[in-house]
Design a protein around this motif. Structure first.
Motif, PDB file in Angstrom:
ATOM      1  N   GLN A   1       0.798  -1.226   0.000  1.00 26.04           N
ATOM      2  CA  GLN A   1       0.000   0.000   0.000  1.00 26.04           C
ATOM      3  C   GLN A   1       0.831   1.277   0.000  1.00 26.04           C
ATOM      4  N   ASN A   2       2.013   1.249   0.635  1.00 24.82           N
ATOM      5  CA  ASN A   2       2.767   2.489   0.864  1.00 24.82           C
ATOM      6  C   ASN A   2       4.025   2.629   0.016  1.00 24.82           C
ATOM      7  N   SER A   3       4.761   1.546  -0.157  1.00 24.62           N
ATOM      8  CA  SER A   3       6.099   1.640  -0.744  1.00 24.62           C
ATOM      9  C   SER A   3       6.047   1.822  -2.258  1.00 24.62           C
ATOM     10  N   ILE A   4       7.176   2.274  -2.792  1.00 20.42           N
ATOM     11  CA  ILE A   4       7.357   2.386  -4.239  1.00 20.42           C
ATOM     12  C   ILE A   4       7.694   0.999  -4.764  1.00 20.42           C
ATOM     13  N   ARG A   5       6.831   0.454  -5.586  1.00 16.34           N
ATOM     14  CA  ARG A   5       7.079  -0.854  -6.191  1.00 16.34           C
ATOM     15  C   ARG A   5       7.422  -0.644  -7.668  1.00 16.34           C
ATOM     16  N   VAL A   6       8.646  -0.966  -8.035  1.00 17.91           N
ATOM     17  CA  VAL A   6       9.111  -0.803  -9.409  1.00 17.91           C
ATOM     18  C   VAL A   6       8.921  -2.153 -10.092  1.00 17.91           C
ATOM     19  N   LEU A   7       7.977  -2.222 -11.037  1.00 12.79           N
ATOM     20  CA  LEU A   7       7.520  -3.501 -11.557  1.00 12.79           C
ATOM     21  C   LEU A   7       7.491  -3.516 -13.084  1.00 12.79           C
TER      22      LEU A   7
END
Length: 417
Positions: free
Chosen positions: A203-209
């Motif tokens: 929900q909060n973190s930056i997810r680089v996908l």
């Protein structure tokens, strides 16, 4: 707990709060500076080196972004220069190889490992002092989890939860914000699902996908899409292709029957029309890369997941990408205007592919193809990295998302509650 230990605990939290407040104030000024300077140069040709109003690296004008391929080249350039000046990333040292601190160097997941490798070399943007960091990188590899542990979603989720518990016990930074100044990176299809077992990460973190699928919880304002590139030998395929006038094929695709979108594409167009070259098994003796290089448009349908290495391959071949997907956010799309150099076709319009592509005028196609060549440098994997390339664009995507949010101090909230 005695009074002294309580006082130390509160003092430590207060000091962390002050540090975060100062950082957020600096980032707020950077945001304002980007907006102000972007407005200042709105009507100025930024390649004019004698303009005293500009604050750009005009000794390096070939790197200045220009043109319709960008949503706002002035904002992008100013933001990029601020990133080069200010971005500091702390890489957590906890965790053992091969699950942590490593990743694949070849295959369609190779870009994950290349990023981790370049990040941990420490030559660009990395700081060894966590107190100076703007963002914190958790260097685990979902690809390696699948290979060495299990494809079981819960098993991967437990590894990630245990890792976050470890760094939150060892350092104060995760607990300080509960994740928005932390990032993970994964090119595996299971990256989004694996991250969902840690709610604050999801929900909060930056997810680089690579698998940037809005239907699986991808949030463009905080998550970043990066390209899936098939590094077959650890290196990318050559770039370049035939001139537009020499491209004899209207549209091309070759690939396995992976997922319902490809089923629809192959069922509709396989062996049906010489202008729409769609193959499930590619003819022997014919080069896949050569076919892309002599095609005007390259079809890039999603497979089992939304990402496809064909998007980057089309750009390398200077072939206009045709995106056929549901819920896919293309790489670097907060900077790049994909509508100016690619075609997006809804899944329901697969039967209309030829009609849609034939409806694009020669002049419009030439503009789009020229822009494909213009953005090509942003997808190239260099060793070592070069300005504005694949590696730098990922860092810039992370930088933008860190600017998007104002991290709240969870400890401060806890003290005053």
């Amino acid at each position: 707990m005695n009074v002294n230990s309580t006082t130390k605990r509160i003092f430590g939290k207060t000091r962390l709060s002050s540090s975060l407040d100062k950082l957020e104030a600096r980032l707020s000024r950077v945001r304002a500076s980007i907006r102000r300077e972007a407005a200042l140069v709105k009507n100025i040709n930024i390649s004019t080196s004698n303009s005293s109003t500009l604050n750009y690296h005009l000794d390096d004008v070939h790197h200045v972004p220009r043109g319709r391929a960008y949503r706002n080249p002035n904002v992008f350039h100013r933001s990029y220069l601020e990133m080069e000046k200010r971005m500091k990333i702390y890489v957590y040292e906890e965790g053992d190889v091969p699950i942590f601190h490593g990743g694949p160097s070849r295959s369609i997941y190779g870009t994950e490992g290349r990023f981790i490798y370049e990040m941990e070399k420490g030559t660009l943007f990395r700081t060894t002092d966590p107190n100076r960091a703007i963002v914190y990188f958790m260097p685990f590899s979902v690809v390696r989890m699948v290979r060495y542990i299990s494809r079981n979603h819960k098993a991967m989720g437990r590894v990630i939860k245990d890792y976050i518990n470890l760094i939150s016990r060892t350092y104060p930074f995760w607990n300080r914000t509960l994740g928005p100044d932390h990032f993970m990176l994964s090119c595996h299809d299971l990256g989004p699902i694996a991250s969902s077992f840690e709610p604050h990460l999801f929900q909060n973190s930056i997810r680089v996908l690579c698998n940037a699928n809005t239907s699986e919880g991808f949030k463009p304002y905080k998550d970043a899409s990066f390209p899936e590139i098939n590094l077959r030998t650890g290196q990318l395929m050559g770039v370049g292709g035939l001139s537009p006038s020499s491209r004899s094929i209207l549209a091309f695709f070759a690939g396995g029957l992976h997922g319902h979108i490809r089923y629809l594409l192959l069922n509709q167009w396989k062996n049906k029309d010489p202008d729409i070259q769609v193959h499930e098994q590619f003819p022997k003796g014919v080069s896949y890369q050569d076919m892309m290089r002599k095609s005007k448009f390259c079809l890039c349908p999603s497979g089992y997941e939304v990402a496809s290495p064909r998007v980057a391959e089309a750009i390398y071949a200077e072939c206009v990408p045709v995106l056929i997907s549901d819920g896919y956010i293309p790489p670097f799309s907060d900077v790049l205007d994909w509508s100016s150099f690619s075609v997006e076709i809804k899944v329901k319009d697969i039967p209309k592919i030829k009609e849609i592509l034939m409806g694009i005028s020669t002049q419009q196609y030439l503009r789009m193809q020229k822009r494909v060549k213009q953005v090509q440098r942003h997808f190239v994997v260099n060793a070592p990295p070069k300005r504005y390339d694949f590696y730098h664009m990922i860092i810039h995507s992370i930088w933008l998302r860190r600017l998007n949010i104002q991290a709240q101090n969870h400890n401060e909230i806890e003290i005053h509650s």
